[in-house]
Design a protein around this motif. Structure first.
Motif, PDB file in Angstrom:
ATOM      1  N   LEU A  61      25.624  47.835  73.891  1.00  0.00           N
ATOM      2  CA  LEU A  61      26.175  46.684  74.623  1.00  0.00           C
ATOM      3  C   LEU A  61      26.997  47.135  75.830  1.00  0.00           C
ATOM      4  CD1 LEU A  61      26.400  43.525  74.363  1.00  0.00           C
ATOM      5  CD2 LEU A  61      28.621  43.911  73.280  1.00  0.00           C
ATOM      6  N   VAL A  62      27.683  48.254  75.675  1.00  0.00           N
ATOM      7  CA  VAL A  62      28.572  48.750  76.738  1.00  0.00           C
ATOM      8  C   VAL A  62      28.191  50.206  77.015  1.00  0.00           C
ATOM      9  CG1 VAL A  62      30.965  48.865  77.514  1.00  0.00           C
ATOM     10  CG2 VAL A  62      30.376  47.334  75.605  1.00  0.00           C
ATOM     11  N   PRO A  63      27.180  50.417  77.874  1.00  0.00           N
ATOM     12  CA  PRO A  63      26.641  51.765  78.057  1.00  0.00           C
ATOM     13  C   PRO A  63      27.655  52.741  78.659  1.00  0.00           C
ATOM     14  CG  PRO A  63      25.183  50.087  79.006  1.00  0.00           C
ATOM     15  CD  PRO A  63      26.471  49.407  78.672  1.00  0.00           C
ATOM     16  N   MET A  64      27.597  53.995  78.193  1.00  0.00           N
ATOM     17  CA  MET A  64      28.435  55.055  78.768  1.00  0.00           C
ATOM     18  C   MET A  64      27.700  55.626  79.969  1.00  0.00           C
ATOM     19  SD  MET A  64      30.157  56.909  75.453  1.00  0.00           S
ATOM     20  CE  MET A  64      28.701  56.888  74.393  1.00  0.00           C
ATOM     21  N   ILE A 114      26.158  29.076  70.076  1.00  0.00           N
ATOM     22  CA  ILE A 114      25.279  29.599  69.021  1.00  0.00           C
ATOM     23  C   ILE A 114      24.066  30.289  69.636  1.00  0.00           C
ATOM     24  CG2 ILE A 114      23.791  28.898  67.094  1.00  0.00           C
ATOM     25  CD1 ILE A 114      25.973  26.520  66.812  1.00  0.00           C
ATOM     26  N   ASN A 115      23.454  29.638  70.631  1.00  0.00           N
ATOM     27  CA  ASN A 115      22.303  30.262  71.317  1.00  0.00           C
ATOM     28  C   ASN A 115      22.694  31.583  71.964  1.00  0.00           C
ATOM     29  OD1 ASN A 115      20.596  28.169  70.684  1.00  0.00           O
ATOM     30  ND2 ASN A 115      20.892  27.087  72.630  1.00  0.00           N
ATOM     31  N   TYR A 116      23.828  31.557  72.647  1.00  0.00           N
ATOM     32  CA  TYR A 116      24.257  32.768  73.342  1.00  0.00           C
ATOM     33  C   TYR A 116      24.425  33.924  72.362  1.00  0.00           C
ATOM     34  CZ  TYR A 116      26.772  36.178  75.999  1.00  0.00           C
ATOM     35  OH  TYR A 116      27.118  37.373  76.582  1.00  0.00           O
ATOM     36  N   PHE A 117      25.127  33.673  71.279  1.00  0.00           N
ATOM     37  CA  PHE A 117      25.384  34.750  70.311  1.00  0.00           C
ATOM     38  C   PHE A 117      24.092  35.214  69.634  1.00  0.00           C
ATOM     39  CE2 PHE A 117      29.848  33.792  70.899  1.00  0.00           C
ATOM     40  CZ  PHE A 117      30.443  35.036  70.719  1.00  0.00           C
ATOM     41  N   ASN A 118      23.146  34.316  69.428  1.00  0.00           N
ATOM     42  CA  ASN A 118      21.870  34.748  68.851  1.00  0.00           C
ATOM     43  C   ASN A 118      21.051  35.597  69.826  1.00  0.00           C
ATOM     44  OD1 ASN A 118      22.122  33.853  66.239  1.00  0.00           O
ATOM     45  ND2 ASN A 118      21.214  31.836  66.641  1.00  0.00           N
ATOM     46  N   ASN A 119      21.212  35.349  71.115  1.00  0.00           N
ATOM     47  CA  ASN A 119      20.558  36.226  72.092  1.00  0.00           C
ATOM     48  C   ASN A 119      21.273  37.562  72.215  1.00  0.00           C
ATOM     49  OD1 ASN A 119      18.326  34.687  72.984  1.00  0.00           O
ATOM     50  ND2 ASN A 119      19.696  33.381  74.182  1.00  0.00           N
ATOM     51  N   LEU A 120      22.599  37.512  72.151  1.00  0.00           N
ATOM     52  CA  LEU A 120      23.394  38.733  72.325  1.00  0.00           C
ATOM     53  C   LEU A 120      23.183  39.692  71.159  1.00  0.00           C
ATOM     54  CD1 LEU A 120      25.599  39.930  74.274  1.00  0.00           C
ATOM     55  CD2 LEU A 120      27.306  39.051  72.656  1.00  0.00           C
ATOM     56  N   VAL A 121      23.035  39.135  69.961  1.00  0.00           N
ATOM     57  CA  VAL A 121      22.908  39.955  68.750  1.00  0.00           C
ATOM     58  C   VAL A 121      21.636  39.522  68.018  1.00  0.00           C
ATOM     59  CG1 VAL A 121      24.149  40.878  66.774  1.00  0.00           C
ATOM     60  CG2 VAL A 121      25.448  39.787  68.617  1.00  0.00           C
ATOM     61  N   PRO A 122      20.482  40.079  68.420  1.00  0.00           N
ATOM     62  CA  PRO A 122      19.202  39.575  67.900  1.00  0.00           C
ATOM     63  C   PRO A 122      19.049  39.792  66.391  1.00  0.00           C
ATOM     64  CG  PRO A 122      18.873  41.004  69.825  1.00  0.00           C
ATOM     65  CD  PRO A 122      20.302  41.148  69.405  1.00  0.00           C
ATOM     66  N   MET A 123      18.428  38.813  65.737  1.00  0.00           N
ATOM     67  CA  MET A 123      18.111  38.944  64.312  1.00  0.00           C
ATOM     68  C   MET A 123      16.770  39.679  64.190  1.00  0.00           C
ATOM     69  SD  MET A 123      19.446  35.375  62.623  1.00  0.00           S
ATOM     70  CE  MET A 123      18.904  34.272  63.942  1.00  0.00           C
ATOM     71  N   PRO A 167      23.472  41.179  62.064  1.00  0.00           N
ATOM     72  CA  PRO A 167      23.956  40.415  63.224  1.00  0.00           C
ATOM     73  C   PRO A 167      25.219  39.609  62.908  1.00  0.00           C
ATOM     74  CG  PRO A 167      21.577  40.247  63.091  1.00  0.00           C
ATOM     75  CD  PRO A 167      22.024  40.991  61.857  1.00  0.00           C
ATOM     76  N   ALA A 168      25.327  39.092  61.676  1.00  0.00           N
ATOM     77  CA  ALA A 168      26.524  38.329  61.296  1.00  0.00           C
ATOM     78  C   ALA A 168      27.766  39.222  61.318  1.00  0.00           C
ATOM     79  CB  ALA A 168      26.338  37.708  59.919  1.00  0.00           C
ATOM     80  N   HIS A 169      27.646  40.449  60.813  1.00  0.00           N
ATOM     81  CA  HIS A 169      28.787  41.369  60.851  1.00  0.00           C
ATOM     82  C   HIS A 169      29.185  41.687  62.294  1.00  0.00           C
ATOM     83  CE1 HIS A 169      28.914  41.958  56.591  1.00  0.00           C
ATOM     84  NE2 HIS A 169      27.690  42.436  56.528  1.00  0.00           N
ATOM     85  N   ILE A 170      28.179  41.900  63.139  1.00  0.00           N
ATOM     86  CA  ILE A 170      28.471  42.215  64.545  1.00  0.00           C
ATOM     87  C   ILE A 170      29.147  41.031  65.235  1.00  0.00           C
ATOM     88  CG2 ILE A 170      27.431  42.733  66.793  1.00  0.00           C
ATOM     89  CD1 ILE A 170      25.256  44.331  65.224  1.00  0.00           C
ATOM     90  N   LYS A 171      28.606  39.819  65.029  1.00  0.00           N
ATOM     91  CA  LYS A 171      29.215  38.630  65.645  1.00  0.00           C
ATOM     92  C   LYS A 171      30.650  38.444  65.157  1.00  0.00           C
ATOM     93  CE  LYS A 171      24.791  36.169  65.932  1.00  0.00           C
ATOM     94  NZ  LYS A 171      23.945  35.210  65.177  1.00  0.00           N
ATOM     95  N   SER A 172      30.861  38.774  63.896  1.00  0.00           N
ATOM     96  CA  SER A 172      32.223  38.643  63.360  1.00  0.00           C
ATOM     97  C   SER A 172      33.179  39.630  64.052  1.00  0.00           C
ATOM     98  CB  SER A 172      32.180  38.827  61.837  1.00  0.00           C
ATOM     99  OG  SER A 172      33.087  39.774  61.375  1.00  0.00           O
TER     100      SER A 172
END
Lengths: 140, 140, 140
Positions: free
Chosen positions: B70-73, C64-73, C89-94
């Protein structure tokens, strides 16, 4: 135990980080808060509160650029578009960062690291007035 | 009401999650804190505090990989590059996660979920010493 | 100073934002809390707590859409895949959002902005029961 409240109003003028560390310290000194927690909460969902490095201003520019790339201001991507191309991205950026921070005070000193400052992170393009509630709970 | 302060120093050795739940619990037990809030704040802007699953260590690997994608080095993406390719990404990751968490204690027990642990999330590559302030406000 | 605890249990049914502002306000009113902090903490690492706009429901859909795009299932992206394509993805979104928020109360009123609501952000697809601890520390 005492509690005190104070609302800091900041005028913003575009997507930038606005430091207010000194405003918070001035308030602590005014009332001689000794030990306690200051709960900061911003009363808006299109701007954030963050603690960041206050040494090199380029860090702030990189942060703003990064967040604008991560959350594009492109209305084709969103349903909620009536308030401008920067509004929905502002809500998303506010969810990714923070709208509340609790800071600790020990012996009258705000416990921040050497290079840490407290910032309002403005996500809207047009000028805004932002309210940041300061709530102290502790002892004098 | 009483207040106590304690600075936990953790040595890190690369981009990993370092659990310190037991250090926090040991401190609670040492002073017999009964009910109150522990405000945790990290005094750096290139490492974070997060609460995450402590069951499967693969969750931690996936988190680290995800954040590095997500945040490339890649210094071409940033202006602030003098402190190394991992420094500006570290500041960004710190903004995306948290540098402060408030935890609740009830009847001497830290109120975390069954699978929750408290972690220092180190974003720098080289070894660091990190200070995490613990501030208890409550009753014994 | 008094302290009170209350666990709000919310049943969720898919990836949505579930507002519980009124539940929190009802609890404040029930005990006549006057001034203090409510520390909210969710006891799970696959759902979050966020403060967001409660005016236009489209904001929630976009989030919700944004977060699903940011962290694909997409299980190909993760090592931890045994609990379903939506678990890592749920852990990452958290981690990207929050699992803890401190709110201020002044003169019996929860200090939220005009358009702010408090939400449980559910990241899992299947129905869940989520525990959100409310911890008040202050005065009546």
């Amino acid at each position: 135990m005492i509690q005190k409240f104070f609302t800091l109003e900041l005028k913003t003028n575009g997507q930038k980080l606005y430091e207010f560390t000194q405003n918070t310290i001035d308030w602590i000194n005014k009332y001689n808060f000794k030990n306690g927690i200051i709960n900061l909460s911003i009363q808006h969902t299109s701007a954030s509160l963050i603690v960041q490095e206050n040494a090199d201003p380029d860090v702030q520019k990189d942060l703003i650029n990064y967040f604008n790339n991560l959350v594009p201001m492109d209305n084709k991507l969103y349903i909620h578009t009536t308030e401008g191309k920067d509004d929905m991205p502002a809500h998303i950026k506010s969810s990714i960062t923070n709208n509340q921070i609790s800071l600790s005070i020990k012996n009258g000193k705000l416990l921040l690291g050497t290079w840490q400052g407290i910032y309002l992170f403005e996500h809207r393009i047009n000028p805004q007035t932002r309210s940041i509630i300061h709530h102290f709970l502790g002892e004098i």
